[in-house]
Design an enzyme around this catalytic site. Structure first.
Site, short mmCIF file in Angstrom:
data_model
loop_
_atom_site.label_atom_id
_atom_site.label_comp_id
_atom_site.label_asym_id
_atom_site.label_seq_id
_atom_site.Cartn_x
_atom_site.Cartn_y
_atom_site.Cartn_z
N ASP A 1 37.98 32.82 42.56
CA ASP A 1 39.32 32.89 43.15
C ASP A 1 40.13 31.63 42.79
OD1 ASP A 1 41.41 33.70 44.81
OD2 ASP A 1 40.32 33.39 46.69
N ASP B 1 34.01 33.16 31.30
CA ASP B 1 35.04 32.87 32.31
C ASP B 1 36.03 34.03 32.33
OD1 ASP B 1 37.20 31.91 33.75
OD2 ASP B 1 37.39 30.05 32.59
#
Ligand code: AR6
Length: 170
Positions: A33, A9
């Site tokens: 995003d 991540d």
């Protein structure tokens, strides 16, 4: 310039700048995003509102707020429309513009997600080849303080492609 591949991540990456695969409004969305805005907190959106968006193939820098990264460089990848709408050129331009901005700000470490390969539908193998080549060429041009570029792969397919691409050409 060192190029490395990590799986995970991007919001957890403690680098000078993480790159956001944004849309031209710069006002948030899904995918990476959405994850970046959630992790950075509302001040990121407030700063993005002052930027007046961003054209495809360009990039803009903000602070990182609650992220471990100091900055976020937002770029807008092309939507895949079959490959004859300047997609390769626009995708390469994203990687180059981010590295130009990182250079201007004297940044040392930058982490990229796999721009355009989610919602925007860019074939992952083609996008990987462009990312690796564009970053390598930028590094070879010399004169940049950027020492390490991390390709942060979220899905297994991208992770495999980047590992293979780097081992073939490093
Ligand atoms: N860390 C790293 N990579 C991630 C993460 C994460 N937390 N989450 C997803 N990915 P996408 P795009 C990977 O769809 O294709 C947004 O709505 C994901 O596996 O996020 O450039 C924007 O607002 C994929 O490989 O971006 C735009 O509207 C890669 O990130 C639009 O999506 C990119 O997938 C941009 O589409």
């Amino acid at each position: 310039m060192k190029r490395t591949v990590v799986q995970g991540d991007i919001t957890k990456c403690a680098v000078d700048a993480i790159v956001n695969a944004a849309n031209s409004s710069l006002l948030g969305g899904g995918g990476v995003d959405g994850a970046i805005h959630r992790a950075a907190g509302p001040d990121l959106l407030a700063e993005c509102r002052t930027l007046n968006g961003c054209p495809t193939g360009d990039a803009k820098l903000t602070n990182g707020y609650r992220l471990p990264a100091r900055y976020v460089i937002h770029t807008v990848g092309p939507v895949w429309r079959g490959g004859n709408s300047r997609e390769p050129e626009l995708l390469a331009r994203c990687y180059r513009r981010v590295l130009e901005i990182a250079t201007e700000h004297r940044l040392t470490t930058v982490a990229f997600p796999n721009i355009s390969t989610g919602v925007y539908g860019y074939p992952k193998d083609k996008a990987c080849a462009i990312a690796l080549k564009t970053v390598q060429e930028f590094g070879q041009q010399g004169d940049t303080p950027v020492q390490e570029v991390q390709f942060v792969c979220f899905d297994d397919e991208n992770y495999r492609l980047y590992q293979q691409g780097l081992s073939e050409n490093s």
